[in-house]
Design a protein around this motif. Sequence first.
Motif, PDB file in Angstrom:
ATOM      1  N   ASN A   1       0.805  -1.228   0.000  1.00 52.54           N
ATOM      2  CA  ASN A   1       0.000   0.000   0.000  1.00 52.54           C
ATOM      3  C   ASN A   1       0.837   1.277   0.000  1.00 52.54           C
ATOM      4  OD1 ASN A   1      -2.116  -1.776   0.098  1.00 52.54           O
ATOM      5  ND2 ASN A   1      -2.871  -1.163   2.108  1.00 52.54           N
TER       6      ASN A   1
ATOM      7  N   ILE B   1     -12.712   0.558  -1.877  1.00 53.20           N
ATOM      8  CA  ILE B   1     -12.325  -0.360  -2.950  1.00 53.20           C
ATOM      9  C   ILE B   1     -13.295  -1.537  -3.033  1.00 53.20           C
ATOM     10  CG2 ILE B   1      -9.886   0.262  -2.806  1.00 53.20           C
ATOM     11  CD1 ILE B   1      -9.413  -2.248  -1.184  1.00 53.20           C
TER      12      ILE B   1
ATOM     13  N   GLN C   1      -8.575  -6.334  -4.886  1.00 52.87           N
ATOM     14  CA  GLN C   1      -8.194  -5.189  -4.063  1.00 52.87           C
ATOM     15  C   GLN C   1      -6.767  -4.731  -4.344  1.00 52.87           C
ATOM     16  OE1 GLN C   1      -9.199  -5.368   0.147  1.00 52.87           O
ATOM     17  NE2 GLN C   1     -10.783  -6.890  -0.269  1.00 52.87           N
ATOM     18  N   GLU C   2      -5.820  -5.654  -4.381  1.00 50.84           N
ATOM     19  CA  GLU C   2      -4.432  -5.265  -4.608  1.00 50.84           C
ATOM     20  C   GLU C   2      -4.259  -4.620  -5.978  1.00 50.84           C
ATOM     21  OE1 GLU C   2      -1.665  -8.398  -3.894  1.00 50.84           O
ATOM     22  OE2 GLU C   2      -2.343  -8.752  -1.842  1.00 50.84           O
TER      23      GLU C   2
ATOM     24  N   ILE D   1      -5.700  -1.041  -5.759  1.00 51.95           N
ATOM     25  CA  ILE D   1      -4.844  -0.171  -4.940  1.00 51.95           C
ATOM     26  C   ILE D   1      -3.605   0.244  -5.713  1.00 51.95           C
ATOM     27  CG2 ILE D   1      -3.311  -0.161  -2.925  1.00 51.95           C
ATOM     28  CD1 ILE D   1      -5.488  -1.826  -1.483  1.00 51.95           C
TER      29      ILE D   1
ATOM     30  N   SER E   1     -16.980  -6.880  -9.404  1.00 51.16           N
ATOM     31  CA  SER E   1     -16.720  -7.477  -8.089  1.00 51.16           C
ATOM     32  C   SER E   1     -18.000  -7.893  -7.374  1.00 51.16           C
ATOM     33  CB  SER E   1     -15.963  -6.480  -7.211  1.00 51.16           C
ATOM     34  OG  SER E   1     -15.824  -6.977  -5.893  1.00 51.16           O
TER      35      SER E   1
ATOM     36  N   TRP F   1     -19.474  -6.245  -1.011  1.00 46.24           N
ATOM     37  CA  TRP F   1     -18.923  -6.491   0.320  1.00 46.24           C
ATOM     38  C   TRP F   1     -19.934  -7.230   1.217  1.00 46.24           C
ATOM     39  CZ3 TRP F   1     -14.144  -6.052   2.309  1.00 46.24           C
ATOM     40  CH2 TRP F   1     -13.187  -5.346   1.567  1.00 46.24           C
TER      41      TRP F   1
END
Length: 604
Positions: free
Chosen positions: A77, A221, A226-227, A230, A597, A600
């Motif tokens: 990050n 996000i 996610q990675e 980011i 995606s 959540w």
Amino acid sequence: MNQKDALHASNLELWPIGNCQVSGLIDRYGALVWGCVPRVDGDPVFCALLNGDSREAGVWRFELEGQVSESQAYERNTATLVTRLEAADGSAAEIRDFCPRFELSGRMYRPVAFARIVRPVAGTPRIRVVLRPMTDYGVKIAETTSGTNHIRYLIGTQAMRLSTDAPIGYIHEARFFRLETDHHFFLGPDEPFFGNLRSELRRMDQLTTKYWKLWVRGLHIPLEWQEEVIRCAIALKLCQHEETGAIVAALTTSIPEAANSERNWDYRYCWIRDSYYTVQALNRLGALDVLEKYLGYLRNIVDGARGGQIQPLYSVMGEGELDETTAAHLAGYRGMGPVRRGNAAYKQVQYDCYGQIVLPTAQAFFDRRLLRMADDHDFAALEEVGDSAWAMHDQPDAGLWEFRTRKEVHTYSAVMCWAACDRLANVAGAIGKPDRKQFWTERAEVIRAKIEEEAWVENGEDGGHYGASFQSDYLDASLLQMVELRFLAPDNPRFQSTFAAIEKTLRRGEHMLRYAAEDDFGAPETAFNVCTFWLIEALHLVGRDDEARVLFGAMLSHRTKSGLLSEDLDYDSGELWGNFPQTYSLVGVINCAGLLSKPWSTVR
């Protein structure tokens, strides 16, 4: 490939570092091969990336004697890069690269500086430091003077100073020496480095790390990828020149769109179009700091135009004159010149830019999170932009693909002009100006009718489609943006048939061309990465999610090890081409991840 050959091999396996004032690209061996001062569009003092087969000048590298392998990763990050070099005898050294960025005395400290820390991590490594910045776009290696603990590099009329606790003589002579302790390097302004270099650089490292981790912590996000998101968000942030808020299209110039194509352009400038897509993507992640800075830049551009024509691009300082020349002393990427400085596209007329000013600015009238919300004065200035959109919606321009030798009334430009009027109507309604709402609504309706009449191409066999321009029936991928811009709904029959025609004509397996027709340089040879992401978005919008996810995974597999993409891709070999990192392409990753995606709520 042996070490010597490897050091001479140009490719786009590059890792960006930066602080929103300066930026650099580190290659897979830990060499700084691209970096401009005093800002992104400045003199490339590190220009080995564009120096053909020569890596002996315009470079800053640490060579490990007997090196056999290397590995790299960003600290999680952050924009801090760690490179590990290993030798045949088991010894190893680690390079830590960053550009300082943190709050200091109430301001953001972001000097014109590159910080590097080298330390032994195994055995008894022997290294040498090769630091040879160039000046005047590769004309010559910078002259030097030195003191007890520093070296001055004369770059044009300015100078940079390397402050270090490594042996100065070894650096001057590029001599191998045993690395028995950590060594610290700060290449920055030509002024004494106050304080203990070791402790100060470590403090800068910690504060810079903390800054990036807190910035990422504030992003909203998607659950999946996610990675990937980011990393793209950090790279987009690095493409902003924070002093003015401008966002450059890429950090490089003249990486060709295809081998020996001469489609070599300087992308170190702020395209109104590219920046619109960038702030749109980052806004979806909640990165309002980038939006706020960019809106300030736009206000200055609008003020400077004073109701006149808006250029498609400007310098990061808002300069409009960007005369295009070539750097004769640089051979180019893999020797594929020319290396261009400046971009003649600033002279073009591209009427989509009016919509791309209105759309991000409109948010400032609605978003109460902003430190500075827009007011009546801003609306009046924005109406002048809308007047230009109205006046030019049916006039020929160079289009978003910047054709240099022909003009047409491009459908994408007309739709963007419609969007400018449509959003002005929305703003007028929100701020209690019903007469202006009616005024802009009527203009938007007229433009819509014109597009429906002039851009639609009847085709009894396939149901017809929108053309790329009012004068022709050829297709380009920008027509897929008609849904994103809210001109059409995904289930609109005209969009459905246009999408089918585009897919049939422009899709190449897992990739998408921007257009197939010949342009000023012949037929396109590579896929345009953002257009492939537009294809993925369209697949999602028409309910083909499984296929969209497969194509998205394929595009992610083409990213560099740094997690990024350039502008173009050879759809046969999979090799990346074009300037790097390309904001358009990173926007595609962020937008598609958000669309595809799982929510959540599935893990709560």
